[in-house]
Design a protein around this motif. Sequence first.
Motif, mmCIF file in Angstrom:
data_model
loop_
_atom_site.group_PDB
_atom_site.id
_atom_site.type_symbol
_atom_site.label_atom_id
_atom_site.label_comp_id
_atom_site.label_asym_id
_atom_site.label_seq_id
_atom_site.Cartn_x
_atom_site.Cartn_y
_atom_site.Cartn_z
ATOM 1 N N THR A 183 -1.967 -8.056 -10.769
ATOM 2 C CA THR A 183 -2.347 -8.548 -9.451
ATOM 3 C C THR A 183 -1.957 -7.507 -8.402
ATOM 4 O O THR A 183 -1.021 -6.723 -8.584
ATOM 5 N N ILE A 184 -2.700 -7.513 -7.305
ATOM 6 C CA ILE A 184 -2.451 -6.595 -6.196
ATOM 7 C C ILE A 184 -2.162 -7.429 -4.959
ATOM 8 O O ILE A 184 -2.961 -8.281 -4.570
ATOM 9 N N THR A 185 -1.013 -7.197 -4.336
ATOM 10 C CA THR A 185 -0.619 -7.923 -3.134
ATOM 11 C C THR A 185 -0.402 -6.921 -2.012
ATOM 12 O O THR A 185 0.568 -6.149 -2.038
ATOM 13 N N VAL A 186 -1.299 -6.916 -1.056
ATOM 14 C CA VAL A 186 -1.192 -5.966 0.055
ATOM 15 C C VAL A 186 0.017 -6.336 0.906
ATOM 16 O O VAL A 186 0.191 -7.501 1.307
ATOM 17 N N ALA A 187 0.864 -5.349 1.156
ATOM 18 C CA ALA A 187 2.106 -5.587 1.884
ATOM 19 C C ALA A 187 1.846 -5.831 3.365
ATOM 20 O O ALA A 187 0.910 -5.285 3.948
ATOM 21 N N LYS A 188 2.691 -6.661 3.950
ATOM 22 C CA LYS A 188 2.617 -6.877 5.390
ATOM 23 C C LYS A 188 3.099 -5.620 6.105
ATOM 24 O O LYS A 188 3.981 -4.920 5.616
ATOM 25 N N PRO A 189 2.530 -5.291 7.273
ATOM 26 C CA PRO A 189 2.958 -4.087 7.979
ATOM 27 C C PRO A 189 4.416 -4.199 8.392
ATOM 28 O O PRO A 189 4.918 -5.304 8.633
ATOM 29 N N PRO A 190 5.127 -3.085 8.464
ATOM 30 C CA PRO A 190 6.545 -3.130 8.849
ATOM 31 C C PRO A 190 6.717 -3.661 10.263
ATOM 32 O O PRO A 190 5.885 -3.430 11.136
#
Length: 226
Positions: A183-190
């Motif tokens: 699975t690919i989970t796009v990270a939230k921006p810092p």
Amino acid sequence: MTHTTIHRFGVAAGACAIAAAGALVSAGDASAASQLTYWEHGNSKFEMTVSDTTPQVGDTITIGINFQRKASDEYIYEIKTLVPSCLRYIEGSAGWGGSPSPADKVENQTRQPVGQQSFLKIYAPSKVAWVVQWNWTSGWGSKKSVSSQYYVTQDCATGVPGQTSMHYGGSLGDGTYQDKGPTITVAKPPVVDPTTTPGGGNPGGGNPDDGGTGSLDTGSLGGLFG
């Protein structure tokens, strides 16, 4: 000689999937987390890899599929990589055996509804061009692979896992392995601290280069005017 077509599906008996996650340290991003899933089905072994399963918007990731055989060779005719619809395939990046693929045709279906999968489908230039060979002495032959690159677009929802899948067709039948990949989970921006400014910030005001506090010294003024 008569060939029997065998239809193989990921839910069939004997197929299994095991996920292994680890840190992939690269020159570009030391925090990138790669992941690999693998499963066996009959005399075939498959792997799917994602170079970074927690990318940020604007990143480029690589998705790979590895094939391995024992007991007999298999010729691969077509390979379909399914990915979250927000990923955009980078034209010309698909490769068989570690080099740009001499595919006879490439189909790329993108912009699917949110939550569905887009796909990249590549076709071998001939029936015998892409072969996965077995090894008669050790059993499993060497791995053969196909890989492709994708750009993480702004359409990707952050923090929401997106599934990858693999389908293919070959001389021994079709394989439909839905949701077998990582699975690919796009990270939230810092999160940016609003009190922090370039140069270290200067909450007290004034010129940050003069070393002062930004206020006048009333004592020194008193000396000027008596």
